[in-house]
Scaffold this active site. Structure first.
Site, PDB file in Angstrom:
ATOM      1  N   ALA A 144       0.835  -1.208   0.000  1.00  0.00           N
ATOM      2  CA  ALA A 144       0.000   0.000   0.000  1.00  0.00           C
ATOM      3  C   ALA A 144       0.864   1.250   0.000  1.00  0.00           C
ATOM      4  O   ALA A 144       2.083   1.188   0.176  1.00  0.00           O
ATOM      5  CB  ALA A 144      -0.909  -0.012   1.232  1.00  0.00           C
ATOM      6  N   VAL A 146       0.706   5.559   1.469  1.00  0.00           N
ATOM      7  CA  VAL A 146       0.021   6.399   2.456  1.00  0.00           C
ATOM      8  C   VAL A 146       0.046   7.863   2.028  1.00  0.00           C
ATOM      9  O   VAL A 146       1.033   8.349   1.470  1.00  0.00           O
ATOM     10  CB  VAL A 146       0.639   6.238   3.865  1.00  0.00           C
ATOM     11  CG1 VAL A 146       0.298   4.886   4.438  1.00  0.00           C
ATOM     12  CG2 VAL A 146       2.145   6.426   3.850  1.00  0.00           C
ATOM     13  N   ASP A 306       6.633  -6.610  12.695  1.00  0.00           N
ATOM     14  CA  ASP A 306       7.342  -6.056  11.534  1.00  0.00           C
ATOM     15  C   ASP A 306       8.124  -4.785  11.893  1.00  0.00           C
ATOM     16  O   ASP A 306       7.912  -3.729  11.303  1.00  0.00           O
ATOM     17  CB  ASP A 306       6.314  -5.744  10.439  1.00  0.00           C
ATOM     18  CG  ASP A 306       6.946  -5.588   9.062  1.00  0.00           C
ATOM     19  OD1 ASP A 306       8.102  -6.020   8.890  1.00  0.00           O
ATOM     20  OD2 ASP A 306       6.278  -5.039   8.164  1.00  0.00           O
TER      21      ASP A 306
END
Length: 479
Positions: A144, A146, A306
């Site tokens: 993705a 942002v 992560d």
């Protein structure tokens, strides 16, 4: 009805893409692998140690260019692979220098496609929802990108996370290829159960495509850290209500500097990067992250899995914000307590307990050397602690000296991969900050508390360094 050749061509192209991508991967991966295997034979004839080291460095530089090229050209999952490999302690220095620049450099989705995804998912026009929307993304990763924006009627900025269209099929193809390559590697060279690791990675990455799951995880971790601390050690973004779907996530904007830019920021503020003030700031950053992860993994079992540099922001002073909750893990209770037991074994340098810990965790090993217990303990340090064993500067799984060559890991529980990866990433951060420390030693009090509550540890057996045993009891019963 006349044939639409353009439509046929497009369908053939779409159907052929996974095959073409798989072919690209195997050609490149086998080229890098065989290069190293041929080089290993050649370097064995060089008896001069310094010349052999120079040859290895040259080989790593050559391979780094190829790995960088593969990850950069193919994108998708391989950008995540670059994040894993581009760590100062795991890969050769030449690889790190090349791969660290690939973090968050995925191609951006065009603004018209971003607008289409947002409006399809949230069922409103962008102009209706936002007072301001910055179409140029502030970051683009493998799944993705942002954007910074401001909702209508609000005074604070938000971050809008938008999934790249079509990325899921691409990544699943890459992961199937990685599983096959892992089987090949573990059968031919490195005796470690990489296949199980890849299976768990496939499952975890599959979860990342559902942003509603990520929003729930963010809320859960934020609530937990606020509950168990007077002040949460790391900031977790707040999710904006009624602005979350599978492919769009709107959350609080947190101002800060990416940890990769910390050195430049220190210089910009006129602080000596080698001085006491800079060292103290780095210590505080690592302390905050270590505390947060110790609490998440050992107290809760539910943790952010992560912590690569692209997901860590340094806020005012040396405050830390932890971003991107696409990869989280809910560790089964038995594994949480088993890992707590292994943490104590590593912290106490207890070889016998470490061997028991491996068995309890379901890590099946086969000894290929005479001093099995010592090598097994060294393997436990390498896999599950941030401090490298004495004399080890870089992990080289292909070297004859590697613990994985001396103790084969025949079976590795998939559920443990997220713990392994998290510790490896924390170690990479510590090496990058120039701080050599043991997370096992730092986590000892938390591990003891977890085992105490489970009835597996008595007060008299505790060795907590932070205060006395009486202080430990006060923390449990009087907080």
């Amino acid at each position: 009805m006349p044939l639409d050749f353009k439509d046929i061509q497009e369908k053939i192209s779409v159907g052929f893409k996974p095959w073409h991508r798989s072919f690209q991967f195997w050609v490149r991966a086998l080229d890098i692998y065989t290069d190293y295997k041929v080089f290993q034979v050649r370097v064995n004839f060089e008896k001069d140690e310094k010349k052999a080291e120079a040859m290895w460095e040259s080989q790593h530089e050559h391979a780094a260019d190829k790995v960088y090229s593969m990850c950069s050209d193919m994108g998708g999952f391989f950008l995540k692979l670059a994040q894993i490999l581009g760590k100062p302690d795991l890969a050769p220095a030449a690889w790190v220098r090349r791969l660290v620049t690939l973090c968050d450099q995925a191609p951006a989705t065009p603004s018209n496609m971003v607008q289409l995804v947002i409006e399809e998912e949230l069922c409103k026009n962008v102009d209706e929802m936002f007072e301001r929307f910055e179409w140029s993304p502030i970051g683009s990763a493998s799944i993705a990108q942002v954007h910074r924006a401001r909702l209508k009627g609000d005074k604070n900025d938000v971050v809008v996370k938008v999934q790249h269209p079509g990325v899921q099929d691409l990544m699943m193809t890459d992961l199937r290829n990685m599983k096959a390559f892992a089987l090949f590697i573990q059968k031919t060279d490195v005796k470690f159960d990489f296949f199980s690791v890849c299976k768990e990675m496939e499952k975890q990455i599959g979860y990342e495509f559902d942003f509603t799951r990520e929003a729930d995880a963010m809320d859960r971790i934020r609530t937990f850290l606020l509950k168990v601390n007077r002040k949460a050690p790391v900031k977790v973004p707040r999710v904006i209500p009624n602005a979350v779907t599978r492919r769009v996530l709107v959350m609080e904007y947190i101002d800060g500097v990416p940890i990769l830019n910390l050195g430049d920021e220190i210089k910009k503020r006129g602080i000596n990067p080698d001085g006491k003030m800079a060292a103290a700031a780095k210590q505080n950053i690592l302390k905050s992250l270590t505390l947060a992860y110790g609490q998440m993994i050992l107290k809760s079992g539910f943790f952010h899995a992560d912590p690569h540099p692209g997901n860590i922001l340094i806020c005012n002073g040396s405050g830390v914000a932890l971003l991107d909750y696409g990869q989280v893990k809910d560790l089964p209770n038995a594994l949480r307590l088993g890992y707590a037991n292994l943490v104590l074994a590593i912290a106490d340098n207890d070889h016998a307990r470490a061997s028991e810990g491996f068995r309890e965790l379901g890590i099946d090993t086969l000894s290929l050397c005479s001093n099995e217990q010592a090598e097994l303990f060294k393997l436990a340090q390498v896999m599950f602690d941030t401090k490298l064993p004495p004399g080890v500067k870089v992990l080289q799984p292909f070297s004859d000296d590697s613990s994985i060559k001396k103790v084969a890991v025949q079976a590795f529980p998939e559920e443990l991969f997220s713990v392994l990866r998290t510790v490896q990433l924390l170690r990479g951060l510590s090496v990058g900050l120039g701080i050599n420390y043991s997370c096992a030693e730092q986590w000892r009090p938390i591990a003891e508390e977890a085992l105490y509550h489970a009835g597996r540890l008595k007060v008299e057996d505790m060795k907590t360094r932070e205060g006395s045993k009486h202080g430990f009891i006060r923390r449990i019963f009087w907080r």
